[in-house]
Design an enzyme around this catalytic site. Sequence first.
Site, short mmCIF file in Angstrom:
data_model
loop_
_atom_site.label_atom_id
_atom_site.label_comp_id
_atom_site.label_asym_id
_atom_site.label_seq_id
_atom_site.Cartn_x
_atom_site.Cartn_y
_atom_site.Cartn_z
N ARG A 1 -26.10 11.26 3.25
CA ARG A 1 -25.92 10.38 4.42
C ARG A 1 -26.31 8.93 4.16
O ARG A 1 -26.59 8.17 5.08
CB ARG A 1 -26.68 10.92 5.63
N LYS A 40 -16.69 -3.37 2.17
CA LYS A 40 -15.58 -2.45 2.38
C LYS A 40 -15.56 -1.48 1.21
O LYS A 40 -15.48 -1.91 0.05
CB LYS A 40 -14.24 -3.20 2.43
N GLU A 46 -7.01 -14.24 -5.51
CA GLU A 46 -7.97 -14.18 -4.39
C GLU A 46 -8.76 -15.48 -4.29
O GLU A 46 -9.19 -15.88 -3.21
CB GLU A 46 -8.91 -12.97 -4.53
N LYS A 80 -16.36 -16.05 1.47
CA LYS A 80 -16.27 -14.66 1.94
C LYS A 80 -17.53 -14.27 2.72
O LYS A 80 -17.45 -13.63 3.76
CB LYS A 80 -16.02 -13.70 0.77
N GLU A 127 -14.43 -6.54 10.79
CA GLU A 127 -13.05 -6.99 11.02
C GLU A 127 -12.57 -6.78 12.44
O GLU A 127 -11.50 -6.24 12.70
CB GLU A 127 -12.09 -6.31 10.02
N ARG A 181 -12.40 -11.73 10.30
CA ARG A 181 -12.34 -11.25 8.91
C ARG A 181 -10.91 -11.00 8.44
O ARG A 181 -10.63 -11.06 7.24
CB ARG A 181 -13.20 -9.98 8.76
N ASN A 220 -7.11 -11.38 4.72
CA ASN A 220 -5.91 -10.62 4.34
C ASN A 220 -4.69 -11.52 4.20
O ASN A 220 -3.55 -11.04 4.17
CB ASN A 220 -5.64 -9.53 5.37
N HIS A 234 -1.57 -10.56 2.25
CA HIS A 234 -1.65 -9.12 2.03
C HIS A 234 -0.55 -8.34 2.75
O HIS A 234 -0.19 -7.26 2.30
CB HIS A 234 -3.02 -8.58 2.44
N HIS A 238 1.20 -6.12 0.31
CA HIS A 238 1.17 -4.65 0.34
C HIS A 238 2.57 -4.07 0.34
O HIS A 238 2.81 -3.02 -0.26
CB HIS A 238 0.40 -4.15 1.58
N HIS A 298 -2.59 -5.61 -7.68
CA HIS A 298 -2.86 -6.04 -6.30
C HIS A 298 -2.87 -7.58 -6.20
O HIS A 298 -2.21 -8.15 -5.32
CB HIS A 298 -4.20 -5.45 -5.86
P1 NAD Z 1 -9.81 -2.49 -11.49
O1 NAD Z 1 -11.10 -2.06 -10.95
O2 NAD Z 1 -8.76 -1.45 -11.68
O3 NAD Z 1 -10.04 -3.26 -12.86
C1 NAD Z 1 -8.93 -3.77 -13.56
C2 NAD Z 1 -8.93 -3.34 -15.03
O4 NAD Z 1 -9.88 -4.12 -15.74
C3 NAD Z 1 -9.33 -1.90 -15.26
O5 NAD Z 1 -8.54 -1.36 -16.27
C4 NAD Z 1 -10.77 -2.00 -15.69
O6 NAD Z 1 -11.20 -0.93 -16.48
C5 NAD Z 1 -10.75 -3.27 -16.49
N1 NAD Z 1 -12.00 -4.00 -16.63
C6 NAD Z 1 -12.97 -4.16 -15.69
N2 NAD Z 1 -13.88 -5.04 -16.11
C7 NAD Z 1 -13.52 -5.41 -17.36
C8 NAD Z 1 -14.05 -6.30 -18.31
N3 NAD Z 1 -15.12 -7.04 -18.04
N4 NAD Z 1 -13.42 -6.43 -19.50
C9 NAD Z 1 -12.29 -5.73 -19.76
N5 NAD Z 1 -11.71 -4.90 -18.89
C10 NAD Z 1 -12.32 -4.74 -17.70
O7 NAD Z 1 -9.13 -3.63 -10.58
P2 NAD Z 1 -9.73 -4.84 -9.73
O8 NAD Z 1 -8.63 -5.84 -9.70
O9 NAD Z 1 -11.06 -5.24 -10.17
O10 NAD Z 1 -9.89 -4.21 -8.27
C11 NAD Z 1 -8.78 -3.71 -7.57
C12 NAD Z 1 -9.29 -2.75 -6.52
O11 NAD Z 1 -10.14 -3.48 -5.63
C13 NAD Z 1 -8.22 -2.13 -5.66
O12 NAD Z 1 -8.47 -0.75 -5.55
C14 NAD Z 1 -8.36 -2.81 -4.31
O13 NAD Z 1 -7.99 -1.98 -3.23
C15 NAD Z 1 -9.83 -3.11 -4.29
N6 NAD Z 1 -10.21 -4.24 -3.43
C16 NAD Z 1 -11.24 -4.04 -2.58
C17 NAD Z 1 -11.67 -5.08 -1.76
C18 NAD Z 1 -12.86 -4.87 -0.88
O14 NAD Z 1 -13.15 -5.74 -0.06
N7 NAD Z 1 -13.58 -3.78 -1.03
C19 NAD Z 1 -11.05 -6.34 -1.84
C20 NAD Z 1 -10.00 -6.52 -2.73
C21 NAD Z 1 -9.59 -5.45 -3.54
N1 GLY Z 2 -10.58 -8.28 0.98
C1 GLY Z 2 -10.57 -8.39 2.39
C2 GLY Z 2 -11.88 -8.09 3.05
O1 GLY Z 2 -12.85 -7.81 2.40
O2 GLY Z 2 -11.95 -8.11 4.25
#
Ligand code: NAD
Ligand code: GLY
Length: 360
Positions: free
Chosen positions: A120, A142, A184, A226, A236, A240, A244, A247, A251, A264
Site C-alpha cells: 500500500r 504520474k 518536451e 513542470k 490535472e 496541468r 499535454n 499530445h 497520441h 513518444h
Molecule cells: P525509455 O524509458 O523507453 O528509454 C528510451 C531508451 O533509452 C530505452 O531503450 C532505454 O533503455 C535507453 N536508455 C535509458 N537511459 C539511457 C542512457 N543513459 N544511455 C543509453 N540508453 C539509455 O523512454 P523515455 O523516452 O525515457 O520515456 C518514455 C516513457 O515515459 C513512455 O512510457 C511515456 O508514457 C512515459 N512518460 C511519462 C510521463 C510522466 O509524467 N510520468 C511523461 C512523459 C512520458
Molecule cells: N507529461 C504530462 C504530465 O506530467 O502531466
Amino acid sequence: MNTLQLDLGERSYPIHIGSNLIGQADLYKKHLKGNFSAVVTNETVAKLYADTVVKTLEGLGQKVRLIVLPDGEAYKTWETLQKIFDGLLESGADRKATLIALGGGVIGDMTGFAAACYMRGIRFIQVPTTLLSQVDSSVGGKTGINHPLGKNMVGAFYQPVAVIADLATLKTLPPKELAAGLAEVIKHGAIFDATFLSWIENNIQALNACDLAAMEHAVQRSCEIKSSVVAQDEREGGLRAILNFGHTFGHAIESGMGYGEWLHGEAVGCGMVLAADLSVRLGLLKAEDAKKLKDIIAQLNLPTQPPKFGVARYMELMAIDKKAEGGEIRYILLDGIGKSKIQAVDDELVAQTLIATGAA
Ligand code: NAD
Ligand code: GLY
C-alpha cells in the site's frame, strides 16, 4: 549541482540536477528509511549504471536487490510489474523498503506504480537517465503501465521522495532518444516561457551535440516549469493539462502508426506543429510564430511532417485519447508563444489543419 524543490506540502521533494550524481551517497542517504533498497532498471541501463548505484547504496549499509527488466515500451505491462513485486517479496522487503527507478520514463513510470502499490505504498527515488525522463516524466508523480486497450491507462498519482537527474548519463543516449527528450523541452518553452524558447532557438547546435552546459539549462528550466505547474494542479484538474501540448495529435500519430514506430517525443514534436497550426486558425497565434516553432522542431531533428492518415482516421484516433472528456476533445493551444489555452474546437477547423499540414 542545482537543487529545486517541488512544493506539494508534506509530499514536497528535491530535484537534484548536475553531473556525476548517481554515485553520490549523500543524495540517497536522507531519503532511505530502512536498510533495504531495490534498484529497478532495464537490461540496457543496467550494463551502464547499475553497478555504481548498487555500490553507492551498499556503501550506506543497504541490502540491495537489483531487479533488471526487459527494455522497451512493449514491456510496460502487468507482467513486468509482477517481476518487481516478485523481487521485493523474494527479498522479504517490508514497508520501509525504498525503490530506486534507474532508467528512462518506462522504468520510472513502472517503478513509481510498483512503489504506490507494494504494501500500500513505499518510498521511491527517481534516477532518470534519458533526457525525456529528466525534463518530464520523473517529475510530477504520474506513474503507471499500459493496457492492451490504451497507453498509461492503469496507474496512480504517486510522488517520489527525490529526483536525482545525472546529466552525465545523457552522454550514452542514442541521438534519436536525445531528440525525443528535446521535444518536451521545446514544449515547456512554447506553453510557458517565450524567453526559454528563444534560448532553445539560439542553442540548437549545443543541444544537438548534447553539450552538458546546454543540457543543464534545458533540464533545469524544464523542471522549474513542470514543478510550478504540478504544484498548482497535482492531479490535472485543469492547468496541468497544458503539459499535454502536442499530445492530442501526437497520441493519434503514435497509435495510428502502431506503438514503437515513432518515439513518444517524435510524435509530440510533430503534434506541436499541428497544434500550432490550429492555434493560428483560431486567431490565437501569429503564423510567423507557428513557423518559428516548426523550424526549431525540425532543427532539433524531430519530424514535422505528420503521417497521412486522412481526416476521418485522425478524428477517430483522437477521440479515443483519454483527454477526450465528456465526448469532446479539448485541445491545448498556444495563445501566443509562452502562453497556452485549453478549449474545444470545431471539427471543421481541425480538418483544415490536418489538410494544410499534409496529414490528410
Ligand atoms: P525509455 O524509458 O523507453 O528509454 C528510451 C531508451 O533509452 C530505452 O531503450 C532505454 O533503455 C535507453 N536508455 C535509458 N537511459 C539511457 C542512457 N543513459 N544511455 C543509453 N540508453 C539509455 O523512454 P523515455 O523516452 O525515457 O520515456 C518514455 C516513457 O515515459 C513512455 O512510457 C511515456 O508514457 C512515459 N512518460 C511519462 C510521463 C510522466 O509524467 N510520468 C511523461 C512523459 C512520458
Ligand atoms: N507529461 C504530462 C504530465 O506530467 O502531466
